[in-house]
Design a protein around this motif. Structure first.
Motif, PDB file in Angstrom:
ATOM      1  N   MET A   1       0.835  -1.173   0.000  1.00  0.00           N
ATOM      2  CA  MET A   1       0.000   0.000   0.000  1.00  0.00           C
ATOM      3  C   MET A   1       0.889   1.249   0.000  1.00  0.00           C
ATOM      4  O   MET A   1       1.901   1.288   0.693  1.00  0.00           O
ATOM      5  N   ARG A   2       0.501   2.247  -0.783  1.00  0.00           N
ATOM      6  CA  ARG A   2       1.241   3.514  -0.832  1.00  0.00           C
ATOM      7  C   ARG A   2       0.616   4.497   0.159  1.00  0.00           C
ATOM      8  O   ARG A   2      -0.582   4.788   0.084  1.00  0.00           O
ATOM      9  N   ILE A   3       1.455   4.993   1.048  1.00  0.00           N
ATOM     10  CA  ILE A   3       1.007   5.920   2.090  1.00  0.00           C
ATOM     11  C   ILE A   3       1.827   7.195   1.990  1.00  0.00           C
ATOM     12  O   ILE A   3       3.057   7.155   2.024  1.00  0.00           O
ATOM     13  N   LEU A   4       1.123   8.321   1.867  1.00  0.00           N
ATOM     14  CA  LEU A   4       1.766   9.630   1.849  1.00  0.00           C
ATOM     15  C   LEU A   4       1.439  10.340   3.159  1.00  0.00           C
ATOM     16  O   LEU A   4       0.269  10.551   3.482  1.00  0.00           O
ATOM     17  N   LYS A  68       1.996  17.458  -7.690  1.00  0.00           N
ATOM     18  CA  LYS A  68       2.909  16.604  -8.454  1.00  0.00           C
ATOM     19  C   LYS A  68       3.284  15.363  -7.636  1.00  0.00           C
ATOM     20  O   LYS A  68       3.295  14.246  -8.158  1.00  0.00           O
ATOM     21  N   THR A  69       3.586  15.567  -6.359  1.00  0.00           N
ATOM     22  CA  THR A  69       3.910  14.425  -5.487  1.00  0.00           C
ATOM     23  C   THR A  69       2.736  13.466  -5.410  1.00  0.00           C
ATOM     24  O   THR A  69       2.908  12.248  -5.517  1.00  0.00           O
ATOM     25  N   ILE A  70       1.535  14.011  -5.249  1.00  0.00           N
ATOM     26  CA  ILE A  70       0.338  13.174  -5.156  1.00  0.00           C
ATOM     27  C   ILE A  70       0.111  12.423  -6.473  1.00  0.00           C
ATOM     28  O   ILE A  70      -0.149  11.218  -6.466  1.00  0.00           O
ATOM     29  N   SER A  71       0.244  13.108  -7.595  1.00  0.00           N
ATOM     30  CA  SER A  71      -0.002  12.440  -8.881  1.00  0.00           C
ATOM     31  C   SER A  71       1.085  11.422  -9.204  1.00  0.00           C
ATOM     32  O   SER A  71       0.788  10.354  -9.750  1.00  0.00           O
ATOM     33  N   ASP A  72       2.333  11.708  -8.871  1.00  0.00           N
ATOM     34  CA  ASP A  72       3.422  10.756  -9.129  1.00  0.00           C
ATOM     35  C   ASP A  72       3.336   9.525  -8.232  1.00  0.00           C
ATOM     36  O   ASP A  72       3.568   8.404  -8.669  1.00  0.00           O
ATOM     37  N   PHE A  73       3.020   9.734  -6.966  1.00  0.00           N
ATOM     38  CA  PHE A  73       3.022   8.642  -5.985  1.00  0.00           C
ATOM     39  C   PHE A  73       1.669   7.915  -5.963  1.00  0.00           C
ATOM     40  O   PHE A  73       1.609   6.730  -5.667  1.00  0.00           O
ATOM     41  N   ASP A  74       0.585   8.624  -6.254  1.00  0.00           N
ATOM     42  CA  ASP A  74      -0.786   8.089  -6.259  1.00  0.00           C
ATOM     43  C   ASP A  74      -1.065   7.262  -4.996  1.00  0.00           C
ATOM     44  O   ASP A  74      -1.300   6.051  -5.070  1.00  0.00           O
ATOM     45  N   PRO A  75      -1.082   7.928  -3.835  1.00  0.00           N
ATOM     46  CA  PRO A  75      -1.226   7.190  -2.575  1.00  0.00           C
ATOM     47  C   PRO A  75      -2.624   6.603  -2.390  1.00  0.00           C
ATOM     48  O   PRO A  75      -3.617   7.161  -2.846  1.00  0.00           O
ATOM     49  N   HIS A  76      -2.670   5.473  -1.692  1.00  0.00           N
ATOM     50  CA  HIS A  76      -3.942   4.897  -1.270  1.00  0.00           C
ATOM     51  C   HIS A  76      -4.446   5.629  -0.026  1.00  0.00           C
ATOM     52  O   HIS A  76      -5.649   5.773   0.164  1.00  0.00           O
ATOM     53  N   ILE A  77      -3.489   6.049   0.803  1.00  0.00           N
ATOM     54  CA  ILE A  77      -3.808   6.740   2.057  1.00  0.00           C
ATOM     55  C   ILE A  77      -2.953   7.995   2.162  1.00  0.00           C
ATOM     56  O   ILE A  77      -1.757   7.965   1.859  1.00  0.00           O
ATOM     57  N   VAL A  78      -3.575   9.092   2.593  1.00  0.00           N
ATOM     58  CA  VAL A  78      -2.850  10.311   2.937  1.00  0.00           C
ATOM     59  C   VAL A  78      -3.101  10.554   4.421  1.00  0.00           C
ATOM     60  O   VAL A  78      -4.250  10.629   4.861  1.00  0.00           O
ATOM     61  N   GLY A  79      -2.018  10.632   5.179  1.00  0.00           N
ATOM     62  CA  GLY A  79      -2.123  10.883   6.612  1.00  0.00           C
ATOM     63  C   GLY A  79      -1.492  12.214   6.964  1.00  0.00           C
ATOM     64  O   GLY A  79      -0.519  12.639   6.335  1.00  0.00           O
ATOM     65  N   MET A  80      -2.074  12.883   7.954  1.00  0.00           N
ATOM     66  CA  MET A  80      -1.543  14.173   8.413  1.00  0.00           C
ATOM     67  C   MET A  80      -1.558  14.224   9.928  1.00  0.00           C
ATOM     68  O   MET A  80      -2.465  13.683  10.569  1.00  0.00           O
ATOM     69  N   SER A  81      -0.575  14.910  10.471  1.00  0.00           N
ATOM     70  CA  SER A  81      -0.536  15.229  11.888  1.00  0.00           C
ATOM     71  C   SER A  81      -0.787  16.728  11.974  1.00  0.00           C
ATOM     72  O   SER A  81      -0.025  17.518  11.414  1.00  0.00           O
ATOM     73  N   CYS A  97      -6.278  16.294  -2.369  1.00  0.00           N
ATOM     74  CA  CYS A  97      -6.180  14.837  -2.489  1.00  0.00           C
ATOM     75  C   CYS A  97      -7.480  14.232  -3.004  1.00  0.00           C
ATOM     76  O   CYS A  97      -7.467  13.376  -3.888  1.00  0.00           O
ATOM     77  N   LYS A  98      -8.603  14.663  -2.455  1.00  0.00           N
ATOM     78  CA  LYS A  98      -9.899  14.131  -2.866  1.00  0.00           C
ATOM     79  C   LYS A  98     -10.263  14.556  -4.284  1.00  0.00           C
ATOM     80  O   LYS A  98     -10.892  13.804  -5.017  1.00  0.00           O
ATOM     81  N   ASP A  99      -9.875  15.781  -4.677  1.00  0.00           N
ATOM     82  CA  ASP A  99     -10.124  16.216  -6.050  1.00  0.00           C
ATOM     83  C   ASP A  99      -9.316  15.372  -7.034  1.00  0.00           C
ATOM     84  O   ASP A  99      -9.798  15.050  -8.118  1.00  0.00           O
ATOM     85  N   PHE A 100      -8.094  15.015  -6.647  1.00  0.00           N
ATOM     86  CA  PHE A 100      -7.248  14.199  -7.520  1.00  0.00           C
ATOM     87  C   PHE A 100      -7.776  12.771  -7.618  1.00  0.00           C
ATOM     88  O   PHE A 100      -7.865  12.200  -8.700  1.00  0.00           O
ATOM     89  N   ASN A 101      -8.102  12.178  -6.462  1.00  0.00           N
ATOM     90  CA  ASN A 101      -8.589  10.799  -6.439  1.00  0.00           C
ATOM     91  C   ASN A 101      -9.583  10.649  -5.286  1.00  0.00           C
ATOM     92  O   ASN A 101      -9.180  10.513  -4.128  1.00  0.00           O
ATOM     93  N   PRO A 102     -10.877  10.675  -5.584  1.00  0.00           N
ATOM     94  CA  PRO A 102     -11.896  10.606  -4.529  1.00  0.00           C
ATOM     95  C   PRO A 102     -11.830   9.350  -3.660  1.00  0.00           C
ATOM     96  O   PRO A 102     -12.333   9.346  -2.549  1.00  0.00           O
ATOM     97  N   SER A 103     -11.180   8.296  -4.144  1.00  0.00           N
ATOM     98  CA  SER A 103     -11.104   7.069  -3.339  1.00  0.00           C
ATOM     99  C   SER A 103      -9.938   7.076  -2.344  1.00  0.00           C
ATOM    100  O   SER A 103      -9.816   6.151  -1.536  1.00  0.00           O
ATOM    101  N   THR A 104      -9.098   8.101  -2.393  1.00  0.00           N
ATOM    102  CA  THR A 104      -7.982   8.195  -1.444  1.00  0.00           C
ATOM    103  C   THR A 104      -8.529   8.357  -0.026  1.00  0.00           C
ATOM    104  O   THR A 104      -9.393   9.188   0.218  1.00  0.00           O
ATOM    105  N   LYS A 105      -8.029   7.553   0.880  1.00  0.00           N
ATOM    106  CA  LYS A 105      -8.426   7.658   2.288  1.00  0.00           C
ATOM    107  C   LYS A 105      -7.590   8.756   2.945  1.00  0.00           C
ATOM    108  O   LYS A 105      -6.368   8.782   2.797  1.00  0.00           O
TER     109      LYS A 105
END
Length: 124
Positions: A1-4, A68-81, A97-105
């Motif tokens: 799984m790709r996690i950003l 660019k990072t989001i489109s290149d990496f295409d994460p399944h999950i984006v986490g933030m602190s 993130c949601k505009d780029f890929n609505p299925s991104t968690k």
């Protein structure tokens, strides 16, 4: 799984920015990344504070770099602190993130998310 994992901006103006903040990695995210990597996940960390400092706080440039990072990496999950001063940027990050890929968690943690979770869930 790709996690950003993304550490949102603390402030938008260089006059407010404390240079020393840029010298401290987002430890909460580095701990999470280490754990996830140990369990076979592909993880990237994006510290928007360092990127902002390096780009003279040009927010539009910073947002293009993030996209660019989001489109290149295409994460399944984006986490933030998220701390309270970072809430404005966290909402922006989630929208991009949601505009780029609505299925991104989108997973948000930190003090602000724990205390103001209702406001964070209501925001678009």
């Amino acid at each position: 799984m790709r996690i950003l994992l993304i550490y949102p901006l603390v402030c938008k103006k260089p006059a407010i920015y404390d240079y020393h903040l840029g010298n401290v990695p987002p430890l909460r995210l580095t701990y999470l990344a280490s754990f996830a990597r140990a369990h076979g996940h592909d993880v990237k960390i994006l510290d928007r504070n360092i990127d902002a400092y390096r780009n003279n706080f040009d927010i539009s440039s910073l947002n293009r770099m993030m996209l660019k990072t989001i489109s290149d990496f295409d994460p399944h999950i984006v986490g933030m602190s998220v701390l309270t001063p970072q809430a404005f940027d966290a909402q922006n990050i989630a929208k991009v993130c949601k505009d780029f890929n609505p299925s991104t968690k989108i997973i948000v943690g930190g003090q602000h998310a724990s205390i103001e979770y209702e406001k964070m869930l209501e925001s678009e």
